[in-house]
Design a protein around this motif. Structure first.
Motif, PDB file in Angstrom:
ATOM      1  N   TRP A 130       0.612  -1.151   0.038  1.00 34.32           N
ATOM      2  CA  TRP A 130      -0.094  -0.184   0.154  1.00 34.32           C
ATOM      3  C   TRP A 130       0.932   0.995  -0.009  1.00 34.32           C
ATOM      4  O   TRP A 130       0.492   2.303  -0.603  1.00 34.32           O
ATOM      5  CB  TRP A 130      -1.049  -0.158   1.078  1.00 34.32           C
ATOM      6  N   LEU A 131       2.046   1.093   0.424  1.00 31.04           N
ATOM      7  CA  LEU A 131       3.012   2.169   0.408  1.00 31.04           C
ATOM      8  C   LEU A 131       3.504   2.553  -1.124  1.00 31.04           C
ATOM      9  O   LEU A 131       4.452   3.033  -1.246  1.00 31.04           O
ATOM     10  CB  LEU A 131       3.970   2.325   1.428  1.00 31.04           C
ATOM     11  N   LYS A 132       3.330   1.304  -1.881  1.00 28.10           N
ATOM     12  CA  LYS A 132       3.974   1.369  -3.249  1.00 28.10           C
ATOM     13  C   LYS A 132       5.353   1.173  -3.419  1.00 28.10           C
ATOM     14  O   LYS A 132       6.177   1.396  -4.369  1.00 28.10           O
ATOM     15  CB  LYS A 132       3.493   2.744  -4.087  1.00 28.10           C
ATOM     16  N   ASN A 133       5.743   0.276  -2.266  1.00 29.51           N
ATOM     17  CA  ASN A 133       6.995  -0.339  -2.218  1.00 29.51           C
ATOM     18  C   ASN A 133       7.067  -1.683  -2.673  1.00 29.51           C
ATOM     19  O   ASN A 133       7.176  -2.764  -1.918  1.00 29.51           O
ATOM     20  CB  ASN A 133       7.664  -0.130  -0.900  1.00 29.51           C
ATOM     21  N   TYR A 134       6.682  -1.797  -4.051  1.00 31.41           N
ATOM     22  CA  TYR A 134       6.294  -3.163  -4.495  1.00 31.41           C
ATOM     23  C   TYR A 134       7.225  -4.249  -4.505  1.00 31.41           C
ATOM     24  O   TYR A 134       7.066  -5.391  -4.441  1.00 31.41           O
ATOM     25  CB  TYR A 134       5.792  -3.104  -6.122  1.00 31.41           C
TER      26      TYR A 134
END
Length: 76
Positions: free
Chosen positions: A55-59
């Motif tokens: 969800w923090l876009k730290n995929y």
């Protein structure tokens, strides 16, 4: 001590459900560092770290965390 360990892990849960993902990750990491022998008792912490990273876009980190979660908790 048992309750102190659980409380520390539950703080991460509270932050996670409040969708404060940075604090959630920090709380879980603190719990894991302070009580490394209890990591296996709280598999939701590992999963929630991966979910928070997503969800923090730290995929990339999220994917790595999910893979680690599946390796350490294959029945979940």
């Amino acid at each position: 001590k048992k309750y102190a360990v659980e409380a520390l892990y539950r703080i991460g849960d509270v932050y996670f459900w409040q969708e404060d993902f940075q604090k959630s990750i920090a709380a879980y990491e603190t719990a894991r560092k302070k009580y490394p022998t209890h990591v296996d008792f709280y598999p939701n912490a590992a999963y929630n770290i991966a979910e928070s990273q997503f969800w923090l876009k730290n995929y990339r980190a999220s994917l790595d965390s999910y893979i680690d979660f599946l390796k350490t908790h294959p029945t979940h």
